[in-house]
Design a protein around this motif. Structure first.
Motif, PDB file in Angstrom:
ATOM      1  N   PHE A  14      47.150  45.674  29.860  1.00 47.71           N
ATOM      2  CA  PHE A  14      45.840  46.313  29.756  1.00 47.71           C
ATOM      3  C   PHE A  14      44.810  45.692  30.708  1.00 47.71           C
ATOM      4  N   LEU A  15      45.092  44.513  31.251  1.00 43.69           N
ATOM      5  CA  LEU A  15      44.181  43.897  32.216  1.00 43.69           C
ATOM      6  C   LEU A  15      44.499  44.284  33.660  1.00 43.69           C
ATOM      7  N   ILE A  16      45.727  44.696  33.929  1.00 42.19           N
ATOM      8  CA  ILE A  16      46.109  45.089  35.292  1.00 42.19           C
ATOM      9  C   ILE A  16      45.266  46.245  35.819  1.00 42.19           C
ATOM     10  N   PRO A  17      44.998  47.303  35.024  1.00 40.82           N
ATOM     11  CA  PRO A  17      44.126  48.371  35.553  1.00 40.82           C
ATOM     12  C   PRO A  17      42.723  47.876  35.896  1.00 40.82           C
ATOM     13  N   LEU A  18      42.202  46.950  35.117  1.00 43.69           N
ATOM     14  CA  LEU A  18      40.878  46.399  35.410  1.00 43.69           C
ATOM     15  C   LEU A  18      40.897  45.613  36.719  1.00 43.69           C
ATOM     16  N   ALA A  19      41.968  44.861  36.941  1.00 44.58           N
ATOM     17  CA  ALA A  19      42.106  44.131  38.203  1.00 44.58           C
ATOM     18  C   ALA A  19      42.224  45.090  39.376  1.00 44.58           C
ATOM     19  N   LEU A  20      42.977  46.172  39.202  1.00 47.53           N
ATOM     20  CA  LEU A  20      43.112  47.158  40.282  1.00 47.53           C
ATOM     21  C   LEU A  20      41.787  47.845  40.575  1.00 47.53           C
ATOM     22  N   LEU A  21      41.011  48.119  39.535  1.00 48.92           N
ATOM     23  CA  LEU A  21      39.693  48.730  39.762  1.00 48.92           C
ATOM     24  C   LEU A  21      38.769  47.797  40.521  1.00 48.92           C
ATOM     25  N   SER A  22      38.794  46.505  40.193  1.00 41.04           N
ATOM     26  CA  SER A  22      37.922  45.572  40.911  1.00 41.04           C
ATOM     27  C   SER A  22      38.395  45.356  42.346  1.00 41.04           C
ATOM     28  N   ILE A  23      39.708  45.331  42.570  1.00 37.30           N
ATOM     29  CA  ILE A  23      40.221  45.222  43.939  1.00 37.30           C
ATOM     30  C   ILE A  23      39.832  46.457  44.739  1.00 37.30           C
ATOM     31  N   ASN A  24      39.952  47.625  44.126  1.00 32.07           N
ATOM     32  CA  ASN A  24      39.579  48.866  44.795  1.00 32.07           C
ATOM     33  C   ASN A  24      38.097  48.876  45.155  1.00 32.07           C
ATOM     34  N   ALA A  25      37.266  48.397  44.245  1.00 36.60           N
ATOM     35  CA  ALA A  25      35.824  48.372  44.512  1.00 36.60           C
ATOM     36  C   ALA A  25      35.487  47.389  45.632  1.00 36.60           C
TER      37      ALA A  25
END
Length: 135
Positions: A14-25
């Motif tokens: 559940f934390l991987i999507p949050l990490a991907l969103l921050s990397i994308n941003a």
């Protein structure tokens, strides 16, 4: 697997999507703007986690699914999410990246069905090998 391992895998999934969103941003040089709007961030995170929530609900409803299905399906979904995000970053044109996310849920459904099929086959082979060992 122990409960601690299941909890660790579930938390990381559940934390991987949050990490991907921050990397994308940060990749798009809009880091404060993309992550400051909590509604957009939560909606994107929820969309990325829908398959994870489905797997956790299946595992909560079916006791037999908790042991093998839950951890392996969460790992497979996380790998599929990372691969899907990399596909969007590197091969999908920027103007079509939002449209490409339409394919994420069908890909996740294929991953869940594949893991479920493999789990069922593994249980069947284990049952057959136990029966032949007894005879």
């Amino acid at each position: 697997m122990k409960l601690r391992n299941h909890l660790l895998i579930t938390t990381c999934a559940f934390l991987i999507p949050l990490a991907l969103l921050s990397i994308n941003a940060s990749w798009n040089h809009s880091f404060p703007a993309d992550l400051s709007d909590i509604n957009v961030l939560m909606m994107n995170w929820l969309f990325m986690c829908v398959p994870h929530f489905l797997v956790v609900c299946i595992a909560l409803l079916l006791r037999a699914a908790r042991l093998r299905f839950l951890p392996w399906s969460l790992i497979a979904l996380s790998v599929a999410l990372i691969a899907f995000q990399c596909w969007i970053w590197f091969w999908v044109p920027p103007r079509e990246s939002g449209l490409a996310w339409i394919l994420y849920l069908p890909v996740s459904a294929i991953v869940i069905a594949s893991v479920a099929g493999i789990t069922l086959l593994q249980q069947r082979f284990n049952r057959i090998s136990k029966q032949t060992a007894i005879s």
